[in-house]
Scaffold this motif. Structure first.
Motif, PDB file in Angstrom:
ATOM      1  N   GLY A   1      37.148  -7.505   1.869  1.00  7.23           N
ATOM      2  CA  GLY A   1      38.601  -7.453   2.035  1.00  7.23           C
ATOM      3  C   GLY A   1      39.298  -6.663   0.949  1.00  7.23           C
ATOM      4  O   GLY A   1      40.381  -6.103   1.162  1.00  7.23           O
ATOM      5  N   ILE A   2      38.689  -6.583  -0.226  1.00  6.59           N
ATOM      6  CA  ILE A   2      39.275  -5.802  -1.320  1.00  6.59           C
ATOM      7  C   ILE A   2      39.111  -4.308  -1.072  1.00  6.59           C
ATOM      8  O   ILE A   2      39.958  -3.506  -1.436  1.00  6.59           O
ATOM      9  CB  ILE A   2      38.641  -6.220  -2.657  1.00  6.59           C
ATOM     10  CG1 ILE A   2      39.064  -7.658  -2.980  1.00  6.59           C
ATOM     11  CG2 ILE A   2      39.054  -5.283  -3.792  1.00  6.59           C
ATOM     12  CD1 ILE A   2      38.413  -8.226  -4.206  1.00  6.59           C
ATOM     13  N   ASP A   3      37.980  -3.925  -0.439  1.00  6.64           N
ATOM     14  CA  ASP A   3      37.745  -2.546  -0.020  1.00  6.64           C
ATOM     15  C   ASP A   3      37.876  -1.538  -1.160  1.00  6.64           C
ATOM     16  O   ASP A   3      38.661  -0.589  -1.076  1.00  6.64           O
ATOM     17  CB  ASP A   3      38.711  -2.183   1.116  1.00  6.64           C
ATOM     18  CG  ASP A   3      38.335  -0.860   1.783  1.00  6.64           C
ATOM     19  OD1 ASP A   3      37.136  -0.559   1.880  1.00  6.64           O
ATOM     20  OD2 ASP A   3      39.252  -0.129   2.195  1.00  6.64           O
ATOM     21  N   PRO A   4      37.099  -1.698  -2.229  1.00  4.97           N
ATOM     22  CA  PRO A   4      37.153  -0.713  -3.325  1.00  4.97           C
ATOM     23  C   PRO A   4      36.310   0.520  -2.989  1.00  4.97           C
ATOM     24  O   PRO A   4      35.655   0.576  -1.943  1.00  4.97           O
ATOM     25  CB  PRO A   4      36.530  -1.482  -4.490  1.00  4.97           C
ATOM     26  CG  PRO A   4      35.508  -2.345  -3.815  1.00  4.97           C
ATOM     27  CD  PRO A   4      36.120  -2.756  -2.495  1.00  4.97           C
ATOM     28  N   GLN A   5      36.309   1.466  -3.881  1.00  7.23           N
ATOM     29  CA  GLN A   5      35.428   2.626  -3.729  1.00  7.23           C
ATOM     30  C   GLN A   5      33.983   2.235  -4.048  1.00  7.23           C
ATOM     31  O   GLN A   5      33.049   2.706  -3.397  1.00  7.23           O
ATOM     32  CB  GLN A   5      35.879   3.754  -4.653  1.00  7.23           C
ATOM     33  CG  GLN A   5      35.055   5.028  -4.531  1.00  7.23           C
ATOM     34  CD  GLN A   5      35.525   6.118  -5.478  1.00  7.23           C
ATOM     35  OE1 GLN A   5      36.433   5.907  -6.287  1.00  7.23           O
ATOM     36  NE2 GLN A   5      34.906   7.276  -5.405  1.00  7.23           N
ATOM     37  N   TYR A   6      33.815   1.361  -5.070  1.00 13.27           N
ATOM     38  CA  TYR A   6      32.485   0.928  -5.482  1.00 13.27           C
ATOM     39  C   TYR A   6      32.423  -0.590  -5.632  1.00 13.27           C
ATOM     40  O   TYR A   6      33.365  -1.208  -6.149  1.00 13.27           O
ATOM     41  CB  TYR A   6      32.105   1.536  -6.841  1.00 13.27           C
ATOM     42  CG  TYR A   6      31.869   3.024  -6.836  1.00 13.27           C
ATOM     43  CD1 TYR A   6      30.657   3.569  -6.390  1.00 13.27           C
ATOM     44  CD2 TYR A   6      32.857   3.890  -7.303  1.00 13.27           C
ATOM     45  CE1 TYR A   6      30.449   4.938  -6.400  1.00 13.27           C
ATOM     46  CE2 TYR A   6      32.645   5.263  -7.311  1.00 13.27           C
ATOM     47  CZ  TYR A   6      31.440   5.783  -6.870  1.00 13.27           C
ATOM     48  OH  TYR A   6      31.234   7.136  -6.881  1.00 13.27           O
ATOM     49  N   PHE A   7      31.299  -1.170  -5.199  1.00 12.76           N
ATOM     50  CA  PHE A   7      30.912  -2.532  -5.549  1.00 12.76           C
ATOM     51  C   PHE A   7      29.760  -2.451  -6.537  1.00 12.76           C
ATOM     52  O   PHE A   7      28.815  -1.666  -6.324  1.00 12.76           O
ATOM     53  CB  PHE A   7      30.393  -3.311  -4.331  1.00 12.76           C
ATOM     54  CG  PHE A   7      31.423  -3.726  -3.345  1.00 12.76           C
ATOM     55  CD1 PHE A   7      32.512  -4.492  -3.716  1.00 12.76           C
ATOM     56  CD2 PHE A   7      31.287  -3.383  -2.007  1.00 12.76           C
ATOM     57  CE1 PHE A   7      33.459  -4.898  -2.789  1.00 12.76           C
ATOM     58  CE2 PHE A   7      32.221  -3.780  -1.071  1.00 12.76           C
ATOM     59  CZ  PHE A   7      33.306  -4.539  -1.459  1.00 12.76           C
ATOM     60  N   ILE A   8      29.793  -3.270  -7.580  1.00  8.33           N
ATOM     61  CA  ILE A   8      28.666  -3.394  -8.499  1.00  8.33           C
ATOM     62  C   ILE A   8      28.297  -4.868  -8.578  1.00  8.33           C
ATOM     63  O   ILE A   8      29.125  -5.698  -8.966  1.00  8.33           O
ATOM     64  CB  ILE A   8      29.016  -2.836  -9.891  1.00  8.33           C
ATOM     65  CG1 ILE A   8      29.274  -1.330  -9.800  1.00  8.33           C
ATOM     66  CG2 ILE A   8      27.888  -3.146 -10.878  1.00  8.33           C
ATOM     67  CD1 ILE A   8      29.911  -0.736 -11.028  1.00  8.33           C
ATOM     68  N   PHE A   9      27.069  -5.180  -8.183  1.00  9.73           N
ATOM     69  CA  PHE A   9      26.613  -6.559  -8.162  1.00  9.73           C
ATOM     70  C   PHE A   9      25.388  -6.718  -9.061  1.00  9.73           C
ATOM     71  O   PHE A   9      24.453  -5.904  -9.016  1.00  9.73           O
ATOM     72  CB  PHE A   9      26.220  -6.989  -6.745  1.00  9.73           C
ATOM     73  CG  PHE A   9      27.357  -6.958  -5.760  1.00  9.73           C
ATOM     74  CD1 PHE A   9      28.577  -7.530  -6.061  1.00  9.73           C
ATOM     75  CD2 PHE A   9      27.194  -6.350  -4.522  1.00  9.73           C
ATOM     76  CE1 PHE A   9      29.626  -7.516  -5.157  1.00  9.73           C
ATOM     77  CE2 PHE A   9      28.240  -6.325  -3.602  1.00  9.73           C
ATOM     78  CZ  PHE A   9      29.452  -6.908  -3.917  1.00  9.73           C
ATOM     79  N   SER A  10      25.375  -7.778  -9.872  1.00  2.93           N
ATOM     80  CA  SER A  10      24.211  -8.139 -10.664  1.00  2.93           C
ATOM     81  C   SER A  10      24.036  -9.647 -10.555  1.00  2.93           C
ATOM     82  O   SER A  10      24.877 -10.337  -9.990  1.00  2.93           O
ATOM     83  CB  SER A  10      24.393  -7.681 -12.115  1.00  2.93           C
ATOM     84  OG  SER A  10      23.187  -7.761 -12.829  1.00  2.93           O
ATOM     85  N   GLY A  11      22.923 -10.143 -11.105  1.00  2.00           N
ATOM     86  CA  GLY A  11      22.607 -11.557 -10.935  1.00  2.00           C
ATOM     87  C   GLY A  11      21.639 -11.785  -9.787  1.00  2.00           C
ATOM     88  O   GLY A  11      21.462 -12.908  -9.321  1.00  2.00           O
ATOM     89  N   ILE A  12      20.983 -10.709  -9.333  1.00  2.00           N
ATOM     90  CA  ILE A  12      20.077 -10.764  -8.193  1.00  2.00           C
ATOM     91  C   ILE A  12      18.638 -10.676  -8.694  1.00  2.00           C
ATOM     92  O   ILE A  12      18.260  -9.708  -9.352  1.00  2.00           O
ATOM     93  CB  ILE A  12      20.357  -9.598  -7.220  1.00  2.00           C
ATOM     94  CG1 ILE A  12      21.823  -9.619  -6.777  1.00  2.00           C
ATOM     95  CG2 ILE A  12      19.422  -9.655  -6.022  1.00  2.00           C
ATOM     96  CD1 ILE A  12      22.286  -8.333  -6.133  1.00  2.00           C
ATOM     97  N   LEU A  13      17.840 -11.686  -8.412  1.00  2.00           N
ATOM     98  CA  LEU A  13      16.433 -11.637  -8.764  1.00  2.00           C
ATOM     99  C   LEU A  13      15.717 -10.592  -7.908  1.00  2.00           C
ATOM    100  O   LEU A  13      16.088 -10.342  -6.754  1.00  2.00           O
ATOM    101  CB  LEU A  13      15.786 -13.008  -8.561  1.00  2.00           C
ATOM    102  CG  LEU A  13      16.162 -14.067  -9.596  1.00  2.00           C
ATOM    103  CD1 LEU A  13      15.757 -15.449  -9.111  1.00  2.00           C
ATOM    104  CD2 LEU A  13      15.520 -13.763 -10.941  1.00  2.00           C
ATOM    105  N   LYS A  14      14.688  -9.984  -8.473  1.00  4.57           N
ATOM    106  CA  LYS A  14      13.986  -8.899  -7.783  1.00  4.57           C
ATOM    107  C   LYS A  14      13.453  -9.340  -6.429  1.00  4.57           C
ATOM    108  O   LYS A  14      13.550  -8.598  -5.442  1.00  4.57           O
ATOM    109  CB  LYS A  14      12.837  -8.387  -8.660  1.00  4.57           C
ATOM    110  CG  LYS A  14      12.180  -7.126  -8.150  1.00  4.57           C
ATOM    111  CD  LYS A  14      11.172  -6.605  -9.153  1.00  4.57           C
ATOM    112  CE  LYS A  14      10.505  -5.334  -8.637  1.00  4.57           C
ATOM    113  NZ  LYS A  14       9.537  -4.802  -9.637  1.00  4.57           N
ATOM    114  N   ASP A  15      12.919 -10.561  -6.349  1.00  2.00           N
ATOM    115  CA  ASP A  15      12.366 -11.011  -5.067  1.00  2.00           C
ATOM    116  C   ASP A  15      13.449 -11.451  -4.081  1.00  2.00           C
ATOM    117  O   ASP A  15      13.144 -11.801  -2.942  1.00  2.00           O
ATOM    118  CB  ASP A  15      11.333 -12.117  -5.267  1.00  2.00           C
ATOM    119  CG  ASP A  15      11.892 -13.358  -5.947  1.00  2.00           C
ATOM    120  OD1 ASP A  15      13.125 -13.428  -6.144  1.00  2.00           O
ATOM    121  OD2 ASP A  15      11.096 -14.251  -6.286  1.00  2.00           O
ATOM    122  N   GLU A  16      14.722 -11.434  -4.512  1.00  2.00           N
ATOM    123  CA  GLU A  16      15.836 -11.732  -3.609  1.00  2.00           C
ATOM    124  C   GLU A  16      16.501 -10.460  -3.082  1.00  2.00           C
ATOM    125  O   GLU A  16      17.376 -10.531  -2.224  1.00  2.00           O
ATOM    126  CB  GLU A  16      16.906 -12.556  -4.338  1.00  2.00           C
ATOM    127  CG  GLU A  16      16.437 -13.907  -4.833  1.00  2.00           C
ATOM    128  CD  GLU A  16      17.473 -14.591  -5.722  1.00  2.00           C
ATOM    129  OE1 GLU A  16      17.338 -15.805  -5.920  1.00  2.00           O
ATOM    130  OE2 GLU A  16      18.392 -13.922  -6.220  1.00  2.00           O
TER     131      GLU A  16
END
Length: 261
Positions: A212-227
Motif C-alpha cells: 500500500g505504501i508503493d515505494p520505488q524500493y523495498f529493502i527487507f532483512s531478518g530472513i534466514l537463508k532457508d526461509e
C-alpha cells in the motif's frame, strides 16, 4: 538471572525470544560465533529446548539490558560506515555512535549490516521510511548515505526512547520518528525507499501494508537463508521485481524495485 551460551540453535528459537522480549546476543569469540541469552529461571527450560550443548550459569541480577553490553565491539555496518560505542571514536559522516540501551540494533548483527548495505546503494536523494526502527541505526545510516529525508516508527515505545538518544548523539534530530505500528502511518508523504529489518514471519504479515505504501524500493532483512524461497514465493506480486539480494552467515537481505522504475 540465568546466562545461556551456545553455538547452535534450532528453528523456533528466534520466534520464542521475540515473543518473550528476550535478546539473542551474537559474539565472535576467538573467530567462532557464539550466542548468549540472559533470562529468568522460569524461561530457561523452554529456551533450552531449542539449543544444542549449552553452557548455563547463574549470573548477577543486574538485568540483561546491562549484562549484554559486555559483548559489544565496534565494527563495520557497511564498507563505508562504522558503528561505534565510544564518542572518542566518532568521525562525522563515517561513524554511527550507538547507545546500546536494550540491543534494539547495535550494528553487529548480520541482518542490520545487510539492510544497511542494500539501503546505502539506493537512498541518495530519496525519502526513506524505516519500519521497526529500533535503535535508529538504519535511519541514521540512510541520512549518512544522502537520503533527502528519513522517517521511522516502532511499536515499542522503549525503542523510540533509544532512537531519540541515538539521533541526538549523531546530530540527526531532523529524522522524524514516532511510536506506533503500521496503522500509525497516516502521513501523506510519498516514500521512495522502505526498509524493514524484522523477522520474516512479521514481514509476510505486513505484506499488504508494504504494498500500500508503493515505494520505488523495498529493502527487507531478518530472513534466514532457508526461509528465502518461501519468502520470495509469498511476497511475489506483479508490481515489484527482485532487484538484488545478499547473504551473510545464515541471513539474507532482499531488495525489490517497482517495475515501472
Amino acid at each position: 538471572m540465568i546466562e545461556i551460551r551456545f553455538d547452535r540453535f534450532s528453528d523456533g528459537l528466534l520466534e520464542l525470544l521475540e515473543e518473550k522480549g528476550i535478546m539473542l546476543i551474537e559474539d565472535d569469540f576467538d573467530k567462532k560465533v557464539m550466542y548468549s541469552i540472559y533470562c529468568e529461571e522460569e524461561d530457561k527450560d523452554l529456551i533450552m529446548n531449542f539449543i544444542d550443548s549449552p553452557m548455563v550459569k547463574v549470573v548477577e541480577e543486574t538485568g540483561w539490558e546491562e549484562k549484554w553490553k559486555e559483548f559489544l565491539r565496534p565494527g563495520n555496518l557497511t564498507d563505508r560506515i562504522k558503528y561505534i560505542f565510544d564518542s572518542k571514536d566518532f568521525v562525522r559522516g563515517e561513524t554511527i555512535l550507538i547507545n546500546p540501551a536494550l540491543a534494539f540494533g547495535t550494528g553487529n548483527h548480520p541482518t542490520t549490516q545487510l539492510a544497511a548495505t542494500l539501503l546505502e546503494e539506493v537512498c541518495f536523494g530519496k525519502k526513506v521510511l524505516d519500519v521497526g526502527c529500533g535503535s535508529g541505526i538504519l535511519s541514521i545510516a540512510a541520512k549518512l548515505s544522502g537520503a533527502s529525508s528519513v522517517y521511522g516508527f516502532d511499536n515499542d515505545s522503549t525503542a523510540i526512547k533509544n532512537t531519540k538518544e541515538n539521533l541526538f548523539l549523531n546530530n540527526s534530530e531532523d529524522i522524524i520518528i514516532w511510536a506506533g505500528g503500521a496503522e500509525s502511518l497516516k502521513s501523506l508523504v510519498k516514500f521512495d525507499v522502505l526498509v524493514a529489518n524484522i523477522i520474516s514471519s512479521v514481514l509476510i504479515q505486513l505484506k499488504d501494508f508494504f504494498l500500500g505504501i508503493d515505494p520505488q524500493y523495498f529493502i527487507f532483512s531478518g530472513i534466514l537463508k532457508d526461509e528465502m524461497d518461501y519468502f520470495l514465493k509469498t511476497f511475489d506480486n506483479e508490481m515489484f521485481l527482485l532487484d538484488r539480494y545478499i547473504e551473510k552467515d545464515n541471513w539474507v537481505g532482499i531488495r525489490y524495485r517497482r517495475k515501472d522504475d
